[in-house]
Design a protein around this motif. Structure first.
Motif, PDB file in Angstrom:
ATOM      1  N   ASN A 109       0.820  -1.200   0.000  1.00  0.00           N
ATOM      2  CA  ASN A 109       0.000   0.000   0.000  1.00  0.00           C
ATOM      3  C   ASN A 109       0.858   1.255   0.000  1.00  0.00           C
ATOM      4  O   ASN A 109       2.071   1.195   0.189  1.00  0.00           O
ATOM      5  CB  ASN A 109      -0.915  -0.022   1.225  1.00  0.00           C
ATOM      6  CG  ASN A 109      -1.924  -1.127   1.103  1.00  0.00           C
ATOM      7  OD1 ASN A 109      -2.776  -1.092   0.235  1.00  0.00           O
ATOM      8  ND2 ASN A 109      -1.800  -2.136   1.953  1.00  0.00           N
ATOM      9  N   PRO A 110       0.250   2.434  -0.188  1.00  0.00           N
ATOM     10  CA  PRO A 110       1.025   3.657  -0.328  1.00  0.00           C
ATOM     11  C   PRO A 110       1.928   3.918   0.864  1.00  0.00           C
ATOM     12  O   PRO A 110       1.624   3.575   1.995  1.00  0.00           O
ATOM     13  CB  PRO A 110      -0.054   4.744  -0.453  1.00  0.00           C
ATOM     14  CG  PRO A 110      -1.262   4.029  -0.964  1.00  0.00           C
ATOM     15  CD  PRO A 110      -1.187   2.664  -0.358  1.00  0.00           C
TER      16      PRO A 110
ATOM     17  N   ALA B 183     -11.822  -5.276   1.342  1.00  0.00           N
ATOM     18  CA  ALA B 183     -12.168  -4.142   2.205  1.00  0.00           C
ATOM     19  C   ALA B 183     -10.972  -3.715   3.049  1.00  0.00           C
ATOM     20  O   ALA B 183     -10.727  -2.515   3.259  1.00  0.00           O
ATOM     21  CB  ALA B 183     -13.346  -4.507   3.096  1.00  0.00           C
ATOM     22  N   LEU B 184     -10.210  -4.679   3.544  1.00  0.00           N
ATOM     23  CA  LEU B 184      -9.025  -4.357   4.336  1.00  0.00           C
ATOM     24  C   LEU B 184      -7.970  -3.652   3.495  1.00  0.00           C
ATOM     25  O   LEU B 184      -7.317  -2.705   3.954  1.00  0.00           O
ATOM     26  CB  LEU B 184      -8.454  -5.627   4.953  1.00  0.00           C
ATOM     27  CG  LEU B 184      -9.255  -6.222   6.116  1.00  0.00           C
ATOM     28  CD1 LEU B 184      -8.790  -7.639   6.423  1.00  0.00           C
ATOM     29  CD2 LEU B 184      -9.132  -5.346   7.352  1.00  0.00           C
ATOM     30  N   ARG B 185      -7.786  -4.104   2.234  1.00  0.00           N
ATOM     31  CA  ARG B 185      -6.816  -3.445   1.365  1.00  0.00           C
ATOM     32  C   ARG B 185      -7.241  -2.011   1.055  1.00  0.00           C
ATOM     33  O   ARG B 185      -6.407  -1.087   1.026  1.00  0.00           O
ATOM     34  CB  ARG B 185      -6.639  -4.248   0.070  1.00  0.00           C
ATOM     35  CG  ARG B 185      -5.833  -5.522   0.257  1.00  0.00           C
ATOM     36  CD  ARG B 185      -5.398  -6.085  -1.085  1.00  0.00           C
ATOM     37  NE  ARG B 185      -6.523  -6.589  -1.864  1.00  0.00           N
ATOM     38  CZ  ARG B 185      -6.941  -7.857  -1.823  1.00  0.00           C
ATOM     39  NH1 ARG B 185      -6.358  -8.737  -1.022  1.00  0.00           N
ATOM     40  NH2 ARG B 185      -7.948  -8.253  -2.583  1.00  0.00           N
TER      41      ARG B 185
ATOM     42  N   ARG C 206       0.568   0.261   5.231  1.00  0.00           N
ATOM     43  CA  ARG C 206       1.020  -0.992   4.615  1.00  0.00           C
ATOM     44  C   ARG C 206      -0.022  -2.075   4.815  1.00  0.00           C
ATOM     45  O   ARG C 206      -0.293  -2.876   3.911  1.00  0.00           O
ATOM     46  CB  ARG C 206       2.352  -1.408   5.236  1.00  0.00           C
ATOM     47  CG  ARG C 206       2.788  -2.839   4.936  1.00  0.00           C
ATOM     48  CD  ARG C 206       4.165  -3.095   5.485  1.00  0.00           C
ATOM     49  NE  ARG C 206       4.534  -4.500   5.467  1.00  0.00           N
ATOM     50  CZ  ARG C 206       5.784  -4.927   5.301  1.00  0.00           C
ATOM     51  NH1 ARG C 206       6.762  -4.055   5.139  1.00  0.00           N
ATOM     52  NH2 ARG C 206       6.061  -6.213   5.319  1.00  0.00           N
ATOM     53  N   ARG C 207      -0.601  -2.120   6.018  1.00  0.00           N
ATOM     54  CA  ARG C 207      -1.616  -3.121   6.323  1.00  0.00           C
ATOM     55  C   ARG C 207      -2.546  -2.574   7.395  1.00  0.00           C
ATOM     56  O   ARG C 207      -2.120  -1.836   8.291  1.00  0.00           O
ATOM     57  CB  ARG C 207      -0.972  -4.421   6.803  1.00  0.00           C
ATOM     58  CG  ARG C 207      -1.992  -5.523   7.067  1.00  0.00           C
ATOM     59  CD  ARG C 207      -1.348  -6.838   7.374  1.00  0.00           C
ATOM     60  NE  ARG C 207      -2.349  -7.839   7.705  1.00  0.00           N
ATOM     61  CZ  ARG C 207      -2.074  -9.076   8.108  1.00  0.00           C
ATOM     62  NH1 ARG C 207      -0.807  -9.462   8.218  1.00  0.00           N
ATOM     63  NH2 ARG C 207      -3.042  -9.924   8.408  1.00  0.00           N
ATOM     64  N   THR C 208      -3.826  -2.948   7.296  1.00  0.00           N
ATOM     65  CA  THR C 208      -4.837  -2.523   8.261  1.00  0.00           C
ATOM     66  C   THR C 208      -5.573  -3.742   8.796  1.00  0.00           C
ATOM     67  O   THR C 208      -5.846  -4.692   8.051  1.00  0.00           O
ATOM     68  CB  THR C 208      -5.836  -1.550   7.591  1.00  0.00           C
ATOM     69  OG1 THR C 208      -5.167  -0.317   7.320  1.00  0.00           O
ATOM     70  CG2 THR C 208      -7.033  -1.279   8.493  1.00  0.00           C
ATOM     71  N   TRP C 209      -5.875  -3.704  10.072  1.00  0.00           N
ATOM     72  CA  TRP C 209      -6.711  -4.728  10.711  1.00  0.00           C
ATOM     73  C   TRP C 209      -8.019  -4.076  11.156  1.00  0.00           C
ATOM     74  O   TRP C 209      -8.016  -2.966  11.719  1.00  0.00           O
ATOM     75  CB  TRP C 209      -6.017  -5.317  11.943  1.00  0.00           C
ATOM     76  CG  TRP C 209      -4.874  -6.226  11.672  1.00  0.00           C
ATOM     77  CD1 TRP C 209      -4.882  -7.592  11.614  1.00  0.00           C
ATOM     78  CD2 TRP C 209      -3.506  -5.845  11.444  1.00  0.00           C
ATOM     79  NE1 TRP C 209      -3.631  -8.078  11.370  1.00  0.00           N
ATOM     80  CE2 TRP C 209      -2.762  -7.032  11.256  1.00  0.00           C
ATOM     81  CE3 TRP C 209      -2.840  -4.606  11.377  1.00  0.00           C
ATOM     82  CZ2 TRP C 209      -1.391  -7.025  11.009  1.00  0.00           C
ATOM     83  CZ3 TRP C 209      -1.478  -4.594  11.119  1.00  0.00           C
ATOM     84  CH2 TRP C 209      -0.767  -5.792  10.936  1.00  0.00           C
TER      85      TRP C 209
ATOM     86  N   MET D  82      -9.860   0.441  13.930  1.00  0.00           N
ATOM     87  CA  MET D  82      -8.849  -0.087  13.019  1.00  0.00           C
ATOM     88  C   MET D  82      -7.460   0.062  13.626  1.00  0.00           C
ATOM     89  O   MET D  82      -7.209   0.964  14.430  1.00  0.00           O
ATOM     90  CB  MET D  82      -8.869   0.639  11.673  1.00  0.00           C
ATOM     91  CG  MET D  82     -10.155   0.503  10.883  1.00  0.00           C
ATOM     92  SD  MET D  82      -9.995   1.251   9.239  1.00  0.00           S
ATOM     93  CE  MET D  82     -11.735   1.323   8.742  1.00  0.00           C
ATOM     94  N   LEU D  83      -6.572  -0.812  13.202  1.00  0.00           N
ATOM     95  CA  LEU D  83      -5.155  -0.737  13.534  1.00  0.00           C
ATOM     96  C   LEU D  83      -4.388  -0.671  12.227  1.00  0.00           C
ATOM     97  O   LEU D  83      -4.585  -1.505  11.343  1.00  0.00           O
ATOM     98  CB  LEU D  83      -4.734  -1.973  14.338  1.00  0.00           C
ATOM     99  CG  LEU D  83      -3.259  -2.085  14.718  1.00  0.00           C
ATOM    100  CD1 LEU D  83      -2.858  -0.991  15.694  1.00  0.00           C
ATOM    101  CD2 LEU D  83      -2.973  -3.462  15.324  1.00  0.00           C
TER     102      LEU D  83
END
Length: 503
Positions: free
Chosen positions: A3-4, A86-88, A97-100, A252-253
């Motif tokens: 991710n960006p 949806a997470l991406r 970079r990543r979301t939970w 979200m994290l």
């Protein structure tokens, strides 16, 4: 897909994916709920509004159908599932970079973050005015805390943020630090210099963790501050349900794409699995997906909310009875901006304590505000909401004068934290006893206690209980609308202390 970079702005960077207009998980969940399923799985209500009429009347029939278990084909499973997509999209929207997705609030995110940081060392350099969930993380992880004291407006009982120079000194004094953890924005909307804080942390060789619970909306309008990921933070906790507007308890994290990401990502995933419910709510997950889409594509709606909040501040200033707290933020070196969707009001300037003002607004005017101290309240405008500004201003100015107007000596000052004698984990699990509050002075607290709202702990497990603290907590408890979170009795007549000799 990577991710960006966090150096990009969150929602309005050039070239952002057109996919932000979709809500893949929420749309797939809605389609699933329309099918005539014979539900012989959990939850036990089986989406049957006749057999569970009371529940259907309480939640609505549509909510029953949307309440499905996790791990369903077509929703949750696979790298290209609606949930994974949806997470991406969420990671892209916030510049991560990543979301939970979290279903136990930003409190869960704070616990995950602190527990994962245990993999990097044994000490956390942390802002003292963190949320109590960070202290929970200290208890769970066993990390030793080295506290950085925030700037404090003692007349109003408000803790703001920390400066980069103060953070750098704390990191230099603790070369074994695993990470630095700060809070921005504050409950009152004070925004810290995240870029400088990130530079200070990185210069010391550690990641910067930002509890951005109150800033989930940052970066989604040109008039809003940039979000912490865009300013170099490595790990960010986002309470999306607050001003973002998802359902309560959803959050979200976000992991930034920085030098610590490769090491942190696998342990974050393991701790997430350790703490997340195996029966997470599809309704909460769907609300996160919809909220991401609305924030990423709803600049005009956020603009209307910004104008509404500014109108309230203008009317308060024009009438002259109360003061706008954020007008004085320039006096504090740790504050570089204010969240324009927060309306912090100095009520004592207008002759009524903050806790009483909050209580009277609720009971006499059916107006709910978010936060109160002895001297102030904070009203918030959700990103995209359109509140009745005239009603709030009228209700505020209808409040009676119950104390001499102005910041007098009658206001409660925020107590200075007591000396740290044990780690939070040691004190939490040590043998303890409940003693009368006056006998607890000088002893080590076994509990986390916070005048609530806002929930910033006034005493932590392992800190010495002071006479000033007891007076502050009992005075808060006696005030209409006041409450001490974590207290064993409403009047705070007793406190739980470690069963050891007096300090």
């Amino acid at each position: 897909m990577r991710n960006p970079s966090p150096t990009r702005s969150a929602a309005h960077s050039a070239g952002q994916s057109a996919g932000q207009s979709a809500a893949p998980y929420a749309e797939a969940l809605t389609a699933h709920a329309r099918e005539p399923w014979l539900r012989l799985n959990v939850p036990g209500h089986a989406a049957d509004p006749d057999a569970f009429a009371e529940l259907a009347a309480f939640t609505g029939e549509a909510q029953l159908r949307l309440d499905v278990p996790p791990l369903l084909d077509g929703l949750d499973l696979g790298p290209d599932s609606p949930r994974a997509t949806a997470l991406r999209l969420a990671a892209e929207a916030w510049g991560a970079r990543r979301t939970w997705f979290l279903t136990n609030g930003a409190s869960q995110g704070n616990r995950i973050a602190v527990m994962a940081l245990r993999s990097l060392g044994e000490c956390l350099v942390v802002q003292r005015s963190v949320h109590s969930s960070v202290v929970d993380g200290l208890v769970l992880s066993g990390l030793r805390a080295a506290f950085v004291q925030p700037a404090v407006d003692r007349a109003l009982g408000i803790a703001h943020g920390v400066t980069a120079s103060d953070l750098a000194r704390a990191l230099a004094a603790n070369p074994d630090a695993a990470a630095a953890c700060v809070v921005t924005p504050s409950y009152f909307g004070a925004v810290a210099d995240v870029r400088a804080l990130a530079d200070a942390a990185h210069a010391a060789g550690v990641p910067l963790v930002v509890d951005e619970s109150w800033g989930a909306h940052f970066g989604f309008h040109p008039e809003l501050p940039r979000n912490a990921l865009a300013l170099g933070a490595d790990l960010v906790i986002s309470s999306t349900h607050k001003l973002g507007g998802s359902l309560t308890q959803s959050a979200m994290l976000h992991l930034g794409d920085g030098p610590f990401a490769d090491r942190l990502e696998p342990v974050l995933e393991r701790v997430f699995q350790l703490t997340q419910s195996t029966s997470e709510s599809a309704l909460l997950l769907g609300s996160l997906d919809l909220t991401r889409r609305r924030l990423a594509t709803g600049t005009d709606a956020v603009g209307r909310s910004l104008r509404a909040a500014e109108l309230v501040r203008e009317r308060i200033r024009d009438r002259g009875r109360f003061a706008v707290v954020s007008d004085g933020f320039a006096d504090f070196p740790d504050i570089v901006a204010a969240d324009p969707l927060r309306i912090p009001v100095d009520t004592r300037a207008g002759g009524i304590p903050g806790h009483e003002a909050r209580w009277r607004l609720m009971t006499e005017h059916q107006v709910l505000v978010e936060v109160a101290t002895d001297s102030a309240i904070v009203a918030v405008v959700g990103a995209g909401s359109a509140p009745d500004t005239a009603r709030f201003v009228a209700a505020l100015h209808a409040l009676p004068v119950t104390v001499p107007p102005g910041r007098g000596t009658e206001s409660l000052e925020l107590p200075v934290p007591g000396e740290v004698r044990m780690t939070a984990r040691e004190a939490f699990f040590a043998p303890s006893r409940s003693v009368p509050a006056e006998e607890a002075v000088g002893q080590v607290s076994a509990s986390t206690l916070a005048a609530y709202p806002p929930g910033i702990p006034n005493v932590l497990p392992g800190e010495v209980i002071t006479a000033e603290l007891v007076s502050f907590l009992q005075s808060t408890a006696r005030t209409p609308g006041g409450h001490v979170r974590g207290a064993s009795d409403p009047e705070v007549r007793n406190l739980r202390t470690v069963s050891r000799p007096r300090c």
